[in-house]
Design a protein around this motif. Sequence first.
Motif, PDB file in Angstrom:
ATOM      1  N   TYR A 109       0.804  -1.219   0.000  1.00 49.56           N
ATOM      2  CA  TYR A 109       0.000   0.000   0.000  1.00 49.56           C
ATOM      3  C   TYR A 109       0.838   1.271   0.000  1.00 49.56           C
ATOM      4  N   LYS A 111       3.700   1.808  -1.370  1.00 55.23           N
ATOM      5  CA  LYS A 111       4.352   1.949  -2.676  1.00 55.23           C
ATOM      6  C   LYS A 111       5.649   2.740  -2.577  1.00 55.23           C
ATOM      7  N   GLY A 142       1.756  -3.888  -4.604  1.00 55.66           N
ATOM      8  CA  GLY A 142       1.694  -2.651  -5.374  1.00 55.66           C
ATOM      9  C   GLY A 142       3.049  -2.056  -5.689  1.00 55.66           C
TER      10      GLY A 142
END
Length: 287
Positions: A109, A111, A142
């Motif tokens: 999440y 990133k 991600g």
Amino acid sequence: MNKLHGTGVALVTPFTPTGAVDANAWRRLLDFTITGGVDYLVINGTTGESPTVTPDEKADLLRVAREHVAGRVPLVYGIGGNDTAAVARQLRETDLAGIMAILSASPAYNKPSQAGLVAHYQHLADASPLPLLLYNVPGRTGSNLTADTTLTLARHPNIIGIKEASGNLEQCLAILAGKPADFLFLSGDDMLTLPLIACGGQGIISVMANALPRQFSEMTRAALAGDLARARQLLFSLLPLNPLLYEEGNPVGVKAALALQGVCEPAVRLPLVPASAGLTARIQALL
């Protein structure tokens, strides 16, 4: 770390139909995979539904596994997250007696940049009392650990290898071409096990080996022994089942396959739901 060559299995966490951890099914699964010939077990990974298993449940699962496995095969334990300081604290505070290495997935999440990923893993490796395996799984996190980033991290003395689940063959080859000789390269994609071993990989941390430990372990052993004809034959026999294991999410499909063999219930925790009747029937037909 050659004890982590071959087939590791990313164990599911068995639940009762009411959603509690099923300790009896957990022991059955441990025996089912060990007697099936896997080389080591991975506890509390993504396939174990780690985001929805409580800290107390994780501690109990680890305790029971240590007692029940009793040294028959090595154990790897998953500790990861997207708060670097919290993960480092967990590494320091968890009772890791009897564990050979830590598998740590990249932060999800957030990133982070490649520089951030390097800093994250170096911080964890400095804090960890055990050797650390990187886990690159961009489809979940991600972000992607590039080959250059992996090779940078491979120079840290407490980072011993990677579970590579990017599915990017060119990236995998770049790591295999540039890695130190003692840095473990483990496939994170069941169906890429054979080609990656053929190019220098040392094994796999597998989902399918929960349900088909004997067949999958035999395929990996054949590949590592250079018997590529036998390994191909086994790989192609497993190929039709693989997409069904992920069609409704992981570990939904592999739990359905285990339930059909009487190992554990198909139960998963929300937001996952158990395999549909149609998917279960197709898995049963292939089994």
